[in-house]
Design a protein around this motif. Structure first.
Motif, mmCIF file in Angstrom:
data_model
loop_
_atom_site.group_PDB
_atom_site.id
_atom_site.type_symbol
_atom_site.label_atom_id
_atom_site.label_comp_id
_atom_site.label_asym_id
_atom_site.label_seq_id
_atom_site.Cartn_x
_atom_site.Cartn_y
_atom_site.Cartn_z
ATOM 1 N N ILE A 67 0.854 -1.182 0.000
ATOM 2 C CA ILE A 67 0.000 0.000 0.000
ATOM 3 C C ILE A 67 0.897 1.242 0.000
ATOM 4 C CG2 ILE A 67 -1.874 1.235 1.141
ATOM 5 C CD1 ILE A 67 -2.556 -1.415 2.577
ATOM 6 N N VAL A 90 -3.133 5.085 -1.713
ATOM 7 C CA VAL A 90 -4.017 5.962 -0.934
ATOM 8 C C VAL A 90 -3.398 7.354 -0.876
ATOM 9 C CG1 VAL A 90 -4.869 4.054 0.480
ATOM 10 C CG2 VAL A 90 -2.929 5.404 1.284
ATOM 11 N N GLU A 95 -6.724 0.379 4.853
ATOM 12 C CA GLU A 95 -6.904 -0.391 3.622
ATOM 13 C C GLU A 95 -6.312 -1.795 3.688
ATOM 14 O OE1 GLU A 95 -8.753 0.784 1.174
ATOM 15 O OE2 GLU A 95 -9.044 2.621 2.337
ATOM 16 N N LYS A 107 -1.990 -1.219 -3.853
ATOM 17 C CA LYS A 107 -2.998 -0.199 -3.584
ATOM 18 C C LYS A 107 -2.323 1.165 -3.407
ATOM 19 C CE LYS A 107 -5.786 -3.540 -0.934
ATOM 20 N NZ LYS A 107 -6.358 -3.831 0.408
#
Length: 229
Positions: free
Chosen positions: A51, A78, A94, A76
């Motif tokens: 992430i 963010v 997440e 991912k």
């Protein structure tokens, strides 16, 4: 070893590097520093997801970067916060249910050895948390607000903390929630876990795991990669 989720905060600027480009997106050896960093984690078999927390302006850049990276790991992105701690908190929201360990690693430490990542994970699984670091090689001085030396701590008990810092997921989440409730800002993830009484073990790493912060660090990185002159 348990499944690992790694958070890489990459929302910083390039001010200390003297660049308009944020440090994670500077290129060395033909790839961005962030790509080099990600590639090291992809060598860890138990890794389930990465992430990245970054500024709004660079979210699309990271999505494009991910298209060049192969593998089965979930990636991912963010939006980061105003401070590193807030960026990591956004990423913590997440994390998948599958992961039981969470690692946090500086985007600009591209030379982390996969075997040291695994070692941190194994120790965090047993103790709760693990921080990679190296023994302090310089004498450390503690000073007052006027820079007058007050104390010289025993160097044999002092370590320079690096990343990754790996924790059991429940422990790290509890530490971040507690810090948020108290408006506490720590110097690193381990400081938040220490604050709530969590046990964190220091793991000896190596000095090649440098953090690229200043122009001289970029030159050292080029030498490590064999691209320096």
């Amino acid at each position: 070893m348990s499944k690992l989720s790694v958070i890489i905060p990459a929302a910083g600027s390039g001010v200390r590097m003297g660049s308009d480009i944020p440090k994670p997106f500077l290129k060395v050896g033909g790839r961005t520093i962030l790509e080099h960093t990600i590639s090291r984690f992809l060598e860890v078999p138990e890794l389930t997801e990465i992430i990245i927390a970054t500024s709004k302006d660079h979210i699309s850049d990271i999505h494009s970067m991910f298209e060049r990276i192969s593998g089965d790991v979930i990636l991912k992105v963010v939006e980061g916060g105003s401070k590193r701690q807030f960026s990591i908190y956004n990423a913590l929201k997440e994390i998948s249910d599958e992961a039981t360990l969470v690692g946090v690693h500086d985007a600009v430490r591209p030379f982390i050895r996969p075997k040291l990542i695994i070692k941190c994970c194994n120790i965090a699984e047993e103790y709760g948390g693990a921080v990679l670091g190296v023994p302090a090689k310089d004498t450390i001085k503690q000073v007052d607000d006027k820079n007058v030396i007050k104390e010289t701590p025993d160097r044999s008990f002092l370590w320079q903390a690096q990343t990754p810092q790996v924790f059991q997921k429940k422990l790290l989440r509890k530490a971040y929630e507690s810090a948020l409730e108290s408006d506490f800002i720590g110097t690193d993830d381990a400081s938040l876990v220490e604050r709530i009484g969590g046990k964190v073990q220091m793991v000896e790493g190596d000095r090649e795991n440098l953090k690229i912060t200043y122009p001289v660090d970029l030159k050292i990185a080029e030498l490590i990669l064999g691209t320096g002159q």
